[in-house]
Design a protein around this motif. Structure first.
Motif, PDB file in Angstrom:
ATOM      1  N   THR A   1      36.773  37.567  50.121  1.00  0.00           N
ATOM      2  CA  THR A   1      38.030  37.510  49.383  1.00  0.00           C
ATOM      3  C   THR A   1      37.897  36.705  48.090  1.00  0.00           C
ATOM      4  O   THR A   1      38.633  36.948  47.138  1.00  0.00           O
ATOM      5  CB  THR A   1      39.150  36.924  50.262  1.00  0.00           C
ATOM      6  OG1 THR A   1      38.731  35.672  50.822  1.00  0.00           O
ATOM      7  CG2 THR A   1      39.510  37.886  51.390  1.00  0.00           C
ATOM      8  N   LYS A   2      36.959  35.761  48.037  1.00  0.00           N
ATOM      9  CA  LYS A   2      36.761  35.022  46.781  1.00  0.00           C
ATOM     10  C   LYS A   2      36.166  35.929  45.705  1.00  0.00           C
ATOM     11  O   LYS A   2      36.621  35.930  44.556  1.00  0.00           O
ATOM     12  CB  LYS A   2      35.876  33.792  46.998  1.00  0.00           C
ATOM     13  CG  LYS A   2      35.659  32.970  45.719  1.00  0.00           C
ATOM     14  CD  LYS A   2      34.771  31.762  45.958  1.00  0.00           C
ATOM     15  CE  LYS A   2      35.526  30.605  46.570  1.00  0.00           C
ATOM     16  NZ  LYS A   2      36.428  29.932  45.589  1.00  0.00           N
ATOM     17  N   VAL A   3      35.153  36.698  46.050  1.00  0.00           N
ATOM     18  CA  VAL A   3      34.574  37.640  45.098  1.00  0.00           C
ATOM     19  C   VAL A   3      35.631  38.644  44.647  1.00  0.00           C
ATOM     20  O   VAL A   3      35.766  38.944  43.451  1.00  0.00           O
ATOM     21  CB  VAL A   3      33.364  38.360  45.720  1.00  0.00           C
ATOM     22  CG1 VAL A   3      32.927  39.537  44.856  1.00  0.00           C
ATOM     23  CG2 VAL A   3      32.205  37.386  45.913  1.00  0.00           C
TER      24      VAL A   3
ATOM     25  N   LEU B   1      32.756  48.596  42.647  1.00  0.00           N
ATOM     26  CA  LEU B   1      32.001  47.457  42.125  1.00  0.00           C
ATOM     27  C   LEU B   1      32.023  46.310  43.131  1.00  0.00           C
ATOM     28  O   LEU B   1      30.989  45.663  43.373  1.00  0.00           O
ATOM     29  CB  LEU B   1      32.596  47.002  40.794  1.00  0.00           C
ATOM     30  CG  LEU B   1      31.920  45.815  40.102  1.00  0.00           C
ATOM     31  CD1 LEU B   1      30.478  46.147  39.753  1.00  0.00           C
ATOM     32  CD2 LEU B   1      32.700  45.428  38.841  1.00  0.00           C
ATOM     33  N   ALA B   2      33.183  46.071  43.727  1.00  0.00           N
ATOM     34  CA  ALA B   2      33.292  45.015  44.740  1.00  0.00           C
ATOM     35  C   ALA B   2      32.387  45.317  45.933  1.00  0.00           C
ATOM     36  O   ALA B   2      31.693  44.431  46.443  1.00  0.00           O
ATOM     37  CB  ALA B   2      34.741  44.875  45.194  1.00  0.00           C
TER      38      ALA B   2
ATOM     39  N   LYS C   1      38.031  37.081  42.190  1.00  0.00           N
ATOM     40  CA  LYS C   1      37.452  36.859  40.864  1.00  0.00           C
ATOM     41  C   LYS C   1      37.302  38.161  40.080  1.00  0.00           C
ATOM     42  O   LYS C   1      37.325  38.153  38.845  1.00  0.00           O
ATOM     43  CB  LYS C   1      36.099  36.158  40.998  1.00  0.00           C
ATOM     44  CG  LYS C   1      36.222  34.686  41.403  1.00  0.00           C
ATOM     45  CD  LYS C   1      34.872  33.999  41.398  1.00  0.00           C
ATOM     46  CE  LYS C   1      35.029  32.507  41.661  1.00  0.00           C
ATOM     47  NZ  LYS C   1      33.734  31.784  41.570  1.00  0.00           N
ATOM     48  N   LEU C   2      37.165  39.283  40.785  1.00  0.00           N
ATOM     49  CA  LEU C   2      37.027  40.569  40.106  1.00  0.00           C
ATOM     50  C   LEU C   2      38.346  41.079  39.535  1.00  0.00           C
ATOM     51  O   LEU C   2      38.352  41.776  38.516  1.00  0.00           O
ATOM     52  CB  LEU C   2      36.451  41.609  41.062  1.00  0.00           C
ATOM     53  CG  LEU C   2      34.945  41.542  41.320  1.00  0.00           C
ATOM     54  CD1 LEU C   2      34.560  42.500  42.433  1.00  0.00           C
ATOM     55  CD2 LEU C   2      34.154  41.851  40.055  1.00  0.00           C
ATOM     56  N   VAL C   3      39.455  40.748  40.194  1.00  0.00           N
ATOM     57  CA  VAL C   3      40.732  41.325  39.747  1.00  0.00           C
ATOM     58  C   VAL C   3      41.738  40.305  39.241  1.00  0.00           C
ATOM     59  O   VAL C   3      42.631  40.661  38.470  1.00  0.00           O
ATOM     60  CB  VAL C   3      41.390  42.168  40.872  1.00  0.00           C
ATOM     61  CG1 VAL C   3      40.604  43.431  41.119  1.00  0.00           C
ATOM     62  CG2 VAL C   3      41.555  41.365  42.155  1.00  0.00           C
ATOM     63  N   ARG C   4      41.615  39.053  39.614  1.00  0.00           N
ATOM     64  CA  ARG C   4      42.570  38.039  39.154  1.00  0.00           C
ATOM     65  C   ARG C   4      41.942  37.259  37.990  1.00  0.00           C
ATOM     66  O   ARG C   4      41.777  36.043  38.040  1.00  0.00           O
ATOM     67  CB  ARG C   4      42.954  37.120  40.313  1.00  0.00           C
ATOM     68  CG  ARG C   4      43.854  37.816  41.331  1.00  0.00           C
ATOM     69  CD  ARG C   4      44.042  37.004  42.600  1.00  0.00           C
ATOM     70  NE  ARG C   4      44.513  35.658  42.343  1.00  0.00           N
ATOM     71  CZ  ARG C   4      45.790  35.307  42.161  1.00  0.00           C
ATOM     72  NH1 ARG C   4      46.746  36.240  42.197  1.00  0.00           N
ATOM     73  NH2 ARG C   4      46.127  34.048  41.952  1.00  0.00           N
ATOM     74  N   THR C   5      41.613  37.993  36.947  1.00  0.00           N
ATOM     75  CA  THR C   5      40.909  37.407  35.806  1.00  0.00           C
ATOM     76  C   THR C   5      41.838  36.622  34.890  1.00  0.00           C
ATOM     77  O   THR C   5      41.380  36.004  33.931  1.00  0.00           O
ATOM     78  CB  THR C   5      40.214  38.517  35.002  1.00  0.00           C
ATOM     79  OG1 THR C   5      41.164  39.541  34.690  1.00  0.00           O
ATOM     80  CG2 THR C   5      39.080  39.128  35.816  1.00  0.00           C
TER      81      THR C   5
END
Length: 222
Positions: free
Chosen positions: A119-121, A195-196, A124-128
Motif C-alpha cells: 500500500t505504500k508503493v 505499473l504498480a 506513492k504512485l497515485v498520491r503524488t
C-alpha cells in the motif's frame, strides 16, 4: 498454544512460534512484522501479524530458542505453517512497506514471500500531491480511521507482550484490505495499475538486494 484478546472492533489471537495447523486466511492476507530495530542484519524478528480483513488478527510471536522458541533449522526459524502461508503462490500477501518486511522474513524464515502488494508503493504512485504516505495518514485520509502509533518503539523482544502492544500490532493489518481497495481504485483510475503490479513483482528482489547491502549505494542511481 495461544491466547485470544478482545479489543474494540477487533479480535486478536496470539500464537507462540507458529500459526496453528490448518488455519486459512483466504486468498489475500494482510501481513506486518515487528522487529527489535530497522536493521535486518542486526535486529531479530519478534512478531508477525496476519489478517484476512475480517476484523481478526493473528499475531505469531517468534521467540529465540533460549527463550523457549523452536530451534533453527539451516539457520532459519522453524515455523512450517507460517512459512507455508508466506510462500504459497496462490495467496497474495498485502503489506505496507513490503520492502522491509519481505527482507526480514527472508532472512529469518528463509522464505521468498510472493506474490505481494504494497500500500505504500501504491500510495506513492497515485498520491503524488502529498508526501504523507504513512499507514496512519493513509488510514485517516482514505478510510476515516484513526490508528495509534504509541507502541511503535516499544520492546517487541519482551517475553510477554502487553495488550497495548498487541492492539497496536493488530491495527497495522486490520485495515490493509480496505486501504488496498481504495488505492487499487486510484491506480486503475490513473492508468497505473500495471505499473504498480510490476513494482510489486520486483519487491522480493529489492529486499534481497537490501540484505546484500545494496540499499546504499542504490544500484539504480546514476
Amino acid at each position: 498454544m495461544g491466547t485470544t484478546l478482545f479489543v474494540p472492533n477487533a479480535t486478536i489471537h496470539l500464537h507462540r512460534d507458529d500459526l496453528p495447523p490448518g488455519l486459512s486466511l483466504g486468498p489475500v492476507v494482510a501481513i506486518d512484522t515487528e522487529t527489535m530495530g530497522l536493521n535486518p542484519h542486526r535486529d531479530r524478528l519478534c512478531l508477525v501479524q496476519l489478517s484476512s480483513g475480517d476484523g481478526a488478527a493473528h499475531c505469531v510471536q517468534i521467540r529465540p530458542a533460549h527463550l523457549g522458541g523452536p530451534a533453527r533449522r539451516g539457520g532459519f526459524v522453524d515455523c512450517p505453517n507460517l512459512r507455508a502461508m508466506l510462500a504459497d503462490p496462490g495467496t497474495v500477501k498485502l503489506f505496507h512497506f513490503a520492502r522491509f518486511d519481505v527482507a526480514i522474513l527472508h532472512k529469518e524464515l528463509g522464505v521468498t514471500v510472493a506474490p505481494v502488494r504494497c500500500t505504500k508503493v501504491a500510495a506513492k504512485l497515485v498520491r503524488t500531491f502529498t508526501d504523507r504516505h504513512g499507514l496512519k495518514e493513509l488510514c485517516r485520509e482514505l478510510l476515516g480511521v484513526e490508528i495509534s502509533k504509541q507502541q511503535q518503539t516499544s520492546d517487541w523482544g519482551a517475553p510477554e507482550l502487553s495488550s497495548e502492544q498487541l492492539a497496536y500490532a493488530a491495527s497495522d493489518v486490520l485495515h490493509l484490505h480496505a486501504l488496498w481497495e481504495k488505492l487499487e481504485g486510484l491506480l486503475r483510475r490513473e492508468g497505473r495499475f500495471d505499473l504498480a503490479e510490476a513494482c510489486f513483482r520486483f519487491l522480493p528482489t529489492r529486499g534481497a538486494l537490501d540484505l546484500l547491502g545494496y540499499a546504499e549505494p542504490d544500484i539504480f542511481s546514476h
